[in-house]
Design a protein around this motif. Structure first.
Motif, short mmCIF file in Angstrom:
data_model
loop_
_atom_site.label_atom_id
_atom_site.label_comp_id
_atom_site.label_asym_id
_atom_site.label_seq_id
_atom_site.Cartn_x
_atom_site.Cartn_y
_atom_site.Cartn_z
N GLU A 48 0.83 -1.21 0.00
CA GLU A 48 0.00 0.00 0.00
C GLU A 48 0.87 1.26 0.00
O GLU A 48 0.59 2.21 -0.73
N SER A 49 1.92 1.25 0.79
CA SER A 49 2.82 2.41 0.86
C SER A 49 3.50 2.65 -0.48
O SER A 49 3.60 3.80 -0.93
N LEU A 50 3.95 1.59 -1.11
CA LEU A 50 4.59 1.73 -2.41
C LEU A 50 3.61 2.26 -3.45
O LEU A 50 3.96 3.13 -4.26
N LEU A 51 2.40 1.74 -3.45
CA LEU A 51 1.40 2.22 -4.40
C LEU A 51 1.09 3.69 -4.18
O LEU A 51 0.90 4.44 -5.14
N GLU A 52 1.04 4.11 -2.93
CA GLU A 52 0.80 5.52 -2.61
C GLU A 52 1.90 6.40 -3.17
O GLU A 52 1.64 7.40 -3.84
N VAL A 53 3.14 5.99 -2.91
CA VAL A 53 4.29 6.78 -3.36
C VAL A 53 4.35 6.79 -4.88
O VAL A 53 4.53 7.84 -5.49
N LEU A 54 4.19 5.63 -5.51
CA LEU A 54 4.26 5.56 -6.97
C LEU A 54 3.10 6.30 -7.60
O LEU A 54 3.27 6.96 -8.62
N GLY A 55 1.93 6.21 -7.01
CA GLY A 55 0.77 6.91 -7.53
C GLY A 55 0.95 8.42 -7.46
O GLY A 55 0.64 9.14 -8.38
#
Length: 103
Positions: A34-41
């Motif tokens: 979830e954290s990675l998706l947030e940052v990448l998004g």
């Protein structure tokens, strides 16, 4: 020490390789994902140019008549971009503006 001296078969030793258990490993994995998706998004949003919508596109998104969009644009009641004689809208700007009006 090798495994044969410990009396463990390879399959027995590899059944539970995680110290804290499978449930905790899955929870940590989902949090990291979830954290990675947030940052990448967030990065993708800032890297990409914002898409401009035509009055027809905006009317379809809001499910209102095109005349409503033009009227609000003329009255400066929604953020409008003018490119020569063409009228365009950034969806994010319009949504943020409408949100501010409702609060």
């Amino acid at each position: 020490m090798n495994r044969s001296k410990l009396g463990l078969l390879k399959s027995e030793a590899e059944k539970e390789p995680y110290i804290f258990g499978e449930a905790l490993r899955k929870e940590i994995k989902s949090i990291v994902k979830e954290s990675l998706l947030e940052v990448l998004g967030a990065r993708e949003e800032s890297d990409q140019p914002t898409q401009l919508l035509t009055p027809d596109d905006l009317a379809k998104r809001f499910k209102v008549p095109v005349s409503w969009v033009y009227e609000r644009s003329r009255q400066n009641k929604i953020p409008t971009r003018r490119i020569g004689r063409y009228v365009r809208f950034q969806l994010r700007e319009v949504l943020d503006f409408m949100k501010q009006l409702s609060t």
